[in-house]
Design a protein around this motif. Structure first.
Motif, mmCIF file in Angstrom:
data_model
loop_
_atom_site.group_PDB
_atom_site.id
_atom_site.type_symbol
_atom_site.label_atom_id
_atom_site.label_comp_id
_atom_site.label_asym_id
_atom_site.label_seq_id
_atom_site.Cartn_x
_atom_site.Cartn_y
_atom_site.Cartn_z
ATOM 1 N N VAL A 92 0.871 -1.172 0.000
ATOM 2 C CA VAL A 92 0.000 0.000 0.000
ATOM 3 C C VAL A 92 0.911 1.225 0.000
ATOM 4 O O VAL A 92 1.803 1.335 0.845
ATOM 5 C CB VAL A 92 -0.934 0.018 1.217
ATOM 6 N N TYR A 93 0.684 2.108 -0.947
ATOM 7 C CA TYR A 93 1.503 3.307 -1.105
ATOM 8 C C TYR A 93 0.752 4.516 -0.554
ATOM 9 O O TYR A 93 -0.431 4.716 -0.861
ATOM 10 C CB TYR A 93 1.846 3.513 -2.579
ATOM 11 N N TYR A 94 1.469 5.313 0.236
ATOM 12 C CA TYR A 94 0.900 6.494 0.859
ATOM 13 C C TYR A 94 1.691 7.734 0.437
ATOM 14 O O TYR A 94 2.928 7.707 0.432
ATOM 15 C CB TYR A 94 0.956 6.396 2.380
ATOM 16 N N CYS A 95 0.988 8.802 0.127
ATOM 17 C CA CYS A 95 1.691 10.063 -0.103
ATOM 18 C C CYS A 95 1.700 10.854 1.204
ATOM 19 O O CYS A 95 0.836 10.679 2.076
ATOM 20 C CB CYS A 95 1.063 10.879 -1.233
ATOM 21 N N ASN A 96 2.680 11.720 1.317
ATOM 22 C CA ASN A 96 2.852 12.561 2.498
ATOM 23 C C ASN A 96 3.251 13.954 2.052
ATOM 24 O O ASN A 96 4.099 14.101 1.157
ATOM 25 C CB ASN A 96 3.923 11.971 3.411
ATOM 26 N N VAL A 97 2.624 14.946 2.647
ATOM 27 C CA VAL A 97 2.965 16.333 2.326
ATOM 28 C C VAL A 97 3.106 17.103 3.633
ATOM 29 O O VAL A 97 2.235 17.011 4.511
ATOM 30 C CB VAL A 97 1.892 16.999 1.445
ATOM 31 N N ARG A 98 4.198 17.853 3.734
ATOM 32 C CA ARG A 98 4.431 18.713 4.903
ATOM 33 C C ARG A 98 4.544 20.146 4.430
ATOM 34 O O ARG A 98 5.206 20.431 3.420
ATOM 35 C CB ARG A 98 5.700 18.319 5.636
ATOM 36 N N GLY A 99 3.924 21.048 5.165
ATOM 37 C CA GLY A 99 3.992 22.452 4.782
ATOM 38 C C GLY A 99 3.252 23.330 5.757
ATOM 39 O O GLY A 99 3.063 22.957 6.929
ATOM 40 N N ILE A 100 2.847 24.481 5.248
ATOM 41 C CA ILE A 100 2.137 25.442 6.088
ATOM 42 C C ILE A 100 0.879 25.890 5.357
ATOM 43 O O ILE A 100 0.936 26.333 4.212
ATOM 44 C CB ILE A 100 3.022 26.665 6.416
ATOM 45 N N SER A 101 -0.263 25.739 6.046
ATOM 46 C CA SER A 101 -1.509 26.340 5.557
ATOM 47 C C SER A 101 -1.890 27.405 6.597
ATOM 48 O O SER A 101 -1.133 28.337 6.804
ATOM 49 C CB SER A 101 -2.583 25.284 5.363
ATOM 50 N N SER A 102 -2.972 27.229 7.283
ATOM 51 C CA SER A 102 -3.274 28.142 8.388
ATOM 52 C C SER A 102 -2.370 27.841 9.576
ATOM 53 O O SER A 102 -2.250 28.657 10.500
ATOM 54 C CB SER A 102 -4.737 28.018 8.806
ATOM 55 N N ALA A 103 -1.758 26.685 9.538
ATOM 56 C CA ALA A 103 -0.814 26.221 10.551
ATOM 57 C C ALA A 103 0.082 25.181 9.885
ATOM 58 O O ALA A 103 -0.248 24.689 8.799
ATOM 59 C CB ALA A 103 -1.564 25.629 11.735
#
Length: 118
Positions: A92-103
């Protein structure tokens, strides 16, 4: 949290190709990194590939030369082109994203099954 929606995956024969995609939605001010991870049955989740904001990429040794990660910064999408697939790529493949939105956020996709079998 920023929701991620994955697409792609499925059943493919050994030696075949598949492309996974992942889209991050909502208001995003910046993305630090985007990546793909996978979890095979009975094993821990492992890193497959990542791409950081400057555009640097990193791959697991097991996929180097076969998989390519790419991103579309305009649409906040990340892709994983998988070539020369092997049965051991089944997971099972999972994507991951890290960043800033409202936090600051660190979001995961829902997962998509890739099965490599004849």
């Amino acid at each position: 949290q920023v929701p991620l929606v994955q697409s792609g995956g499925g059943l493919v024969q050994p030696g075949g190709s598949l492309t996974l995609s992942c889209a991050a939605s909502g208001t995003i001010f910046s993305i630090e990194a985007m990546g793909w991870y996978r979890q095979a049955p009975g094993k821990q989740r492992e890193l497959v590939a990542t791409v950081t904001q400057p555009g640097s990429t990193n791959y697991a040794d097991s996929v180097k030369g076969r998989f390519t990660i790419s991103r579309d910064t305009a649409d906040n999408r990340v892709y994983l082109q998988m070539n020369s697939l092997k049965p051991e790529d089944t997971a099972v493949y999972y994507c991951n994203v890290r960043g800033i939105s409202s936090a600051p956020f660190d979001s995961w996709g829902q997962g998509t099954l890739v099965t490599v079998s004849s």
